[in-house]
Scaffold this motif. Structure first.
Motif, PDB file in Angstrom:
ATOM      1  N   MET A   1      42.012 -38.917 -25.006  1.00 31.40           N
ATOM      2  CA  MET A   1      42.444 -39.310 -23.668  1.00 31.40           C
ATOM      3  C   MET A   1      41.229 -39.586 -22.778  1.00 31.40           C
ATOM      4  O   MET A   1      41.187 -40.560 -22.030  1.00 31.40           O
ATOM      5  CB  MET A   1      43.298 -38.206 -23.050  1.00 31.40           C
ATOM      6  CG  MET A   1      44.183 -38.657 -21.914  1.00 31.40           C
ATOM      7  SD  MET A   1      45.850 -38.960 -22.499  1.00 31.40           S
ATOM      8  CE  MET A   1      46.418 -37.310 -22.827  1.00 31.40           C
ATOM      9  N   GLU A   2      40.233 -38.726 -22.884  1.00 33.98           N
ATOM     10  CA  GLU A   2      39.033 -38.893 -22.059  1.00 33.98           C
ATOM     11  C   GLU A   2      38.258 -40.150 -22.459  1.00 33.98           C
ATOM     12  O   GLU A   2      37.800 -40.904 -21.594  1.00 33.98           O
ATOM     13  CB  GLU A   2      38.146 -37.657 -22.190  1.00 33.98           C
ATOM     14  CG  GLU A   2      38.740 -36.418 -21.531  1.00 33.98           C
ATOM     15  CD  GLU A   2      37.924 -35.170 -21.794  1.00 33.98           C
ATOM     16  OE1 GLU A   2      36.987 -35.237 -22.618  1.00 33.98           O
ATOM     17  OE2 GLU A   2      38.240 -34.125 -21.205  1.00 33.98           O
ATOM     18  N   SER A   3      38.109 -40.366 -23.754  1.00 36.80           N
ATOM     19  CA  SER A   3      37.342 -41.531 -24.187  1.00 36.80           C
ATOM     20  C   SER A   3      38.099 -42.829 -23.960  1.00 36.80           C
ATOM     21  O   SER A   3      37.504 -43.906 -23.906  1.00 36.80           O
ATOM     22  CB  SER A   3      36.960 -41.396 -25.662  1.00 36.80           C
ATOM     23  OG  SER A   3      38.106 -41.324 -26.488  1.00 36.80           O
ATOM     24  N   ARG A   4      39.418 -42.733 -23.823  1.00 34.39           N
ATOM     25  CA  ARG A   4      40.234 -43.923 -23.575  1.00 34.39           C
ATOM     26  C   ARG A   4      40.349 -44.263 -22.090  1.00 34.39           C
ATOM     27  O   ARG A   4      41.098 -45.158 -21.723  1.00 34.39           O
ATOM     28  CB  ARG A   4      41.643 -43.722 -24.123  1.00 34.39           C
ATOM     29  CG  ARG A   4      41.782 -43.986 -25.610  1.00 34.39           C
ATOM     30  CD  ARG A   4      43.218 -43.837 -26.034  1.00 34.39           C
ATOM     31  NE  ARG A   4      43.481 -44.531 -27.277  1.00 34.39           N
ATOM     32  CZ  ARG A   4      44.694 -44.746 -27.762  1.00 34.39           C
ATOM     33  NH1 ARG A   4      45.755 -44.317 -27.097  1.00 34.39           N
ATOM     34  NH2 ARG A   4      44.863 -45.382 -28.890  1.00 34.39           N
TER      35      ARG A   4
ATOM     36  N   TRP B   1      21.667 -37.723 -31.585  1.00 29.87           N
ATOM     37  CA  TRP B   1      22.712 -36.954 -32.274  1.00 29.87           C
ATOM     38  C   TRP B   1      22.348 -36.644 -33.726  1.00 29.87           C
ATOM     39  O   TRP B   1      23.210 -36.278 -34.520  1.00 29.87           O
ATOM     40  CB  TRP B   1      24.042 -37.719 -32.238  1.00 29.87           C
ATOM     41  CG  TRP B   1      24.614 -37.870 -30.865  1.00 29.87           C
ATOM     42  CD1 TRP B   1      24.567 -36.969 -29.844  1.00 29.87           C
ATOM     43  CD2 TRP B   1      25.300 -39.015 -30.346  1.00 29.87           C
ATOM     44  NE1 TRP B   1      25.186 -37.459 -28.721  1.00 29.87           N
ATOM     45  CE2 TRP B   1      25.650 -38.724 -29.001  1.00 29.87           C
ATOM     46  CE3 TRP B   1      25.668 -40.250 -30.884  1.00 29.87           C
ATOM     47  CZ2 TRP B   1      26.342 -39.626 -28.198  1.00 29.87           C
ATOM     48  CZ3 TRP B   1      26.356 -41.145 -30.077  1.00 29.87           C
ATOM     49  CH2 TRP B   1      26.688 -40.845 -28.749  1.00 29.87           C
ATOM     50  N   ILE B   2      21.076 -36.777 -34.082  1.00 32.10           N
ATOM     51  CA  ILE B   2      20.694 -36.593 -35.481  1.00 32.10           C
ATOM     52  C   ILE B   2      21.021 -35.193 -35.975  1.00 32.10           C
ATOM     53  O   ILE B   2      21.490 -35.012 -37.115  1.00 32.10           O
ATOM     54  CB  ILE B   2      19.185 -36.917 -35.699  1.00 32.10           C
ATOM     55  CG1 ILE B   2      18.833 -36.838 -37.205  1.00 32.10           C
ATOM     56  CG2 ILE B   2      18.302 -36.006 -34.870  1.00 32.10           C
ATOM     57  CD1 ILE B   2      19.579 -37.816 -38.065  1.00 32.10           C
ATOM     58  N   GLN B   3      20.824 -34.172 -35.149  1.00 31.14           N
ATOM     59  CA  GLN B   3      21.110 -32.808 -35.597  1.00 31.14           C
ATOM     60  C   GLN B   3      22.606 -32.584 -35.779  1.00 31.14           C
ATOM     61  O   GLN B   3      23.021 -31.880 -36.703  1.00 31.14           O
ATOM     62  CB  GLN B   3      20.524 -31.792 -34.614  1.00 31.14           C
ATOM     63  CG  GLN B   3      18.997 -31.749 -34.614  1.00 31.14           C
ATOM     64  CD  GLN B   3      18.423 -31.569 -36.017  1.00 31.14           C
ATOM     65  OE1 GLN B   3      18.892 -30.743 -36.804  1.00 31.14           O
ATOM     66  NE2 GLN B   3      17.395 -32.367 -36.340  1.00 31.14           N
ATOM     67  N   ASN B   4      23.432 -33.185 -34.924  1.00 31.77           N
ATOM     68  CA  ASN B   4      24.890 -33.090 -35.105  1.00 31.77           C
ATOM     69  C   ASN B   4      25.289 -33.734 -36.431  1.00 31.77           C
ATOM     70  O   ASN B   4      26.137 -33.216 -37.164  1.00 31.77           O
ATOM     71  CB  ASN B   4      25.617 -33.790 -33.962  1.00 31.77           C
ATOM     72  CG  ASN B   4      25.228 -33.266 -32.598  1.00 31.77           C
ATOM     73  OD1 ASN B   4      24.115 -33.511 -32.146  1.00 31.77           O
ATOM     74  ND2 ASN B   4      26.135 -32.547 -31.946  1.00 31.77           N
TER      75      ASN B   4
ATOM     76  N   SER C   1      35.509 -41.513 -28.794  1.00 33.41           N
ATOM     77  CA  SER C   1      34.200 -41.584 -28.151  1.00 33.41           C
ATOM     78  C   SER C   1      33.138 -42.102 -29.113  1.00 33.41           C
ATOM     79  O   SER C   1      33.285 -42.019 -30.342  1.00 33.41           O
ATOM     80  CB  SER C   1      33.785 -40.199 -27.644  1.00 33.41           C
ATOM     81  OG  SER C   1      33.439 -39.359 -28.737  1.00 33.41           O
ATOM     82  N   GLU C   2      32.071 -42.602 -28.545  1.00 36.12           N
ATOM     83  CA  GLU C   2      30.973 -43.121 -29.358  1.00 36.12           C
ATOM     84  C   GLU C   2      30.398 -42.033 -30.256  1.00 36.12           C
ATOM     85  O   GLU C   2      30.041 -42.292 -31.407  1.00 36.12           O
ATOM     86  CB  GLU C   2      29.884 -43.698 -28.449  1.00 36.12           C
ATOM     87  CG  GLU C   2      28.735 -44.370 -29.178  1.00 36.12           C
ATOM     88  CD  GLU C   2      29.170 -45.581 -29.994  1.00 36.12           C
ATOM     89  OE1 GLU C   2      28.433 -45.939 -30.940  1.00 36.12           O
ATOM     90  OE2 GLU C   2      30.237 -46.165 -29.700  1.00 36.12           O
ATOM     91  N   MET C   3      30.336 -40.809 -29.748  1.00 30.49           N
ATOM     92  CA  MET C   3      29.770 -39.726 -30.546  1.00 30.49           C
ATOM     93  C   MET C   3      30.642 -39.434 -31.764  1.00 30.49           C
ATOM     94  O   MET C   3      30.139 -39.306 -32.889  1.00 30.49           O
ATOM     95  CB  MET C   3      29.611 -38.462 -29.703  1.00 30.49           C
ATOM     96  CG  MET C   3      28.963 -37.319 -30.455  1.00 30.49           C
ATOM     97  SD  MET C   3      28.707 -35.883 -29.389  1.00 30.49           S
ATOM     98  CE  MET C   3      27.938 -34.746 -30.541  1.00 30.49           C
ATOM     99  N   VAL C   4      31.951 -39.335 -31.559  1.00 33.91           N
ATOM    100  CA  VAL C   4      32.858 -39.089 -32.681  1.00 33.91           C
ATOM    101  C   VAL C   4      32.736 -40.213 -33.712  1.00 33.91           C
ATOM    102  O   VAL C   4      32.630 -39.970 -34.912  1.00 33.91           O
ATOM    103  CB  VAL C   4      34.318 -38.950 -32.201  1.00 33.91           C
ATOM    104  CG1 VAL C   4      35.284 -38.961 -33.391  1.00 33.91           C
ATOM    105  CG2 VAL C   4      34.500 -37.673 -31.399  1.00 33.91           C
ATOM    106  N   CYS C   5      32.739 -41.451 -33.230  1.00 36.07           N
ATOM    107  CA  CYS C   5      32.662 -42.597 -34.143  1.00 36.07           C
ATOM    108  C   CYS C   5      31.366 -42.589 -34.939  1.00 36.07           C
ATOM    109  O   CYS C   5      31.363 -42.824 -36.153  1.00 36.07           O
ATOM    110  CB  CYS C   5      32.804 -43.896 -33.364  1.00 36.07           C
ATOM    111  SG  CYS C   5      34.424 -44.125 -32.586  1.00 36.07           S
TER     112      CYS C   5
END
Length: 609
Positions: free
Chosen positions: A200-203, A164-167, A108-112
């Motif tokens: 799986m979800e991000s794919r 997502w700065i706090q993450n 996912s974009e967030m993980v990346c």
């Protein structure tokens, strides 16, 4: 997780995560930049701290993988950071490499972004927290110098806009704390199911040229009928010879559509498998002039292709892809990035190999030898191969693209045309009967290009320019030219003109615009703007003929001897842009009811609607 996932996609996702975790496990005893923990311990500790803090699963996964750029195989090629004292400080820009790697895998974009931003977060914290820098380890303080130092005021202000700065900041703090040799953590396997599900979800979708496509959840077949002029569909329905396409027309989905310009085979097939016009994918015709080398070249492979294809990206996600084409020149473009997938041409069916085509012994498998390249059978062989692949459950996503040999020779309603359409329709019906969702479109239309007496209506444009400006002052390139020219004499309705002197271009343009057979003549800038072409690969002048005419270069370059038994029918112009777009089921979720459909919308239609 998506409600329906292809078994091949799930298997591929699990294998991807296992390989990724194997890279992590290999760091079990690996040094973590002189710290008291290994790289593996550091990674798991970071994830454990995120989990203990109640972080969401994507943040936990990003925390686990934040240093992935240090230990994937590609990291070996990255430059090392060395302190003035000669101490190794790690790999430079490992966060960029890690982000790019995970995005390629489909995370996912967030993980990346979390992986890509943990260095940025350190620079941010050094700017906003006076105590943060003092608490950094000696190694982190030294790497900060190589990473750009603390943010300035403007950089901090921009970073605060990030949702997502706090993450990212939290991950950075866990990263700093995850160096405790006495910390108790779960094993790496604790995070495997979570990572598989997230991936799986991000794919569930791919993105290419800004367009998003859902992965198929059942057998999905895209059929490109070469030379599929709307008149063939209309006449076939009127004659009652194509019941399966008629059913699509009446109770499935049907819309008039347009192909991309020029209306030739290569550009439009590539547009279909990329979802964009020539201006984005770069395959400008079947034949072109290389401005750098001044060489005239046949496009026989994917070397000029820009970016990827829908087929390649689907294959990378674990979707089993099969691409079967009539012409081998196109097969080499379709196979771009398809490692191990079934991809072959009926033209070369007798010489297929597992290494090259993902399949061997095609002739015995289909049940008959490869057909003549100059026959309607060449296309029907493609369809029979598609049916057989579906029966054998060898693929999930199919691209079947045909030859226009019949359409070049025979008008709608003729005996030969009706026989071909009847046979084609039967095979389309079989694909639907076997449970596939099927869409059908064309790469271009087809028009009669003959005079009333039956002779070809040809403008030999280079001869005309030579007569007025002198031999060698202009070169006319016919992009329709390919190894299959016997049935059309390499004559189409779109050509490119290259002037030897730039000062002659405007005068030549005005002259060409006054020629009776010409519908449109444009300079490079206007052609790119109006016809969605590519500046770097365009001629000085683009010329499109009227519906009933074709344009050649020099008369001596075109063999018309094989046209004596039939009227010349060809394509390439604006008049051949119209093609049908059909699907075996009604479309859903269409917001724009007045949409101008293009043939390169076929995968959007099949996968998203």
């Amino acid at each position: 997780m998506a409600a329906a996932v292809l078994p091949s996609v799930e298997a591929n996702t699990r294998a991807t995560v296992k390989q990724l975790f194997s890279f992590l496990e290999a760091q079990g005893q690996g040094d973590y930049l002189g710290e008291a923990v290994s790289q593996l311990q550091h990674s798991i500790q970071t994830a454990t701290l995120a989990e203990q803090a109640g972080a969401d699963e994507e943040t936990i996964i990003g925390s686990l993988l934040h240093d992935v750029g240090r230990f994937i195989p590609a990291a070996d090629k990255m430059a090392s950071m060395i302190s003035p004292e000669g101490k190794y400080l790690g790999k430079g820009s490992h966060e960029v490499l890690g982000e790019r790697y995970l995005r390629q895998l489909g995370f996912s974009e967030m993980v990346c972004q979390l992986v890509g931003a943990h260095v940025m977060a350190k620079r941010y914290l050094c700017a906003v927290d006076d105590k943060y820098h003092d608490g950094l380890s000696w190694n982190s303080k030294n790497t900060l110098k190589y990473q750009g130092g603390p943010f300035d005021e403007e950089q901090v202000k921009e970073a605060n806009k990030d949702p997502w700065i706090q993450n990212k900041v939290s991950l950075r703090r866990w990263d700093d704390l995850a160096k405790n040799p006495n910390m108790k953590t779960p094993p790496l396997s604790h995070y495997e199911a979570m990572t598989v599900q997230s991936l799986m979800e991000s794919r569930s979708q791919i993105v290419l040229h800004g367009r998003t496509y859902n992965l198929p959840t059942k057998a999905t077949v895209a059929v490109c009928v070469d030379g599929f002029d709307p008149e063939y569909l209309e006449q076939g329905i009127a004659d009652g010879i194509i019941p399966n396409m008629e059913k699509m027309f009446k109770s499935g989905f049907h819309a008039p559509a347009k192909c991309t310009m020029p209306s030739f085979t290569n550009p439009n097939n590539v547009s279909i498998i990329t979802g964009v016009p020539i201006s984005k994918h770069g395959i400008v015709g079947n034949y072109f002039l290389d401005r750098k080398t001044k060489e005239e070249k046949m496009i026989l492979d994917d070397s000029l292709l820009i970016d990827s294809t829908i087929l390649e990206l689907m294959s990378q996600r674990g979707v089993r892809v099969a691409a079967v084409t009539a012409k081998d020149k196109l097969r080499r473009i379709l196979s771009h990035g398809l490692d191990g997938a079934v991809c072959f041409s009926s033209e070369k069916a007798g010489s297929c190999s597992v290494e090259e085509n993902g399949i061997a012994d095609v002739e015995s498998w289909v049940g008959r030898p490869q057909p003549s390249q100059y026959s309607g059978e060449l296309s029907l062989y493609v369809m029979d191969a598609g049916v057989k692949l579906l029966e054998d459950n060898r693929a999930d996503l199919y691209y079947l693209t045909l030859s226009d040999f019949v359409q070049h020779k025979h008008a709608p309603g003729s005996k030969e045309s009706n026989a071909f359409l009847t046979a084609l329709d039967q095979r389309i019906g079989k694909l639907v009967e076997l449970g596939a969702q099927v869409a059908v479109t064309g790469d271009h239309g087809m028009s009669d290009k003959s005079k009333p007496d039956g002779t070809p209506n040809v403008l030999f444009l280079e001869d005309e320019l030579s007569a007025k400006w002198g031999v060698g002052k202009a070169r006319v390139i016919c992009p329709i030219t390919d190894p299959f020219v016997r049935h059309h004499g390499a004559l189409g309705s779109f050509v490119r003109v290259y002037a030897s002197r730039k000062d002659d271009i405007d005068d030549m343009l005005r002259f060409i615009q006054g020629v009776p057979e010409v519908e449109v003549a444009l300079n490079t800038e206007d052609a790119v703007d109006q016809l969605e072409l590519m500046t770097e690969r365009e001629g000085d002048i683009v010329v499109v003929s009227k519906k009933n005419a074709v344009i050649g270069s020099r008369k001596e370059e075109h063999d018309l001897s094989n046209l004596q038994d039939h009227r010349l029918r060809s394509h390439g112009g604006l008049s051949e842009q119209g093609i049908p777009l059909l699907m075996s089921r009604p479309a859903t979720g269409l917001e724009d009811v007045g949409r101008q459909w293009r043939n390169f919308d076929m995968f959007d239609l099949l996968l998203n609607h």
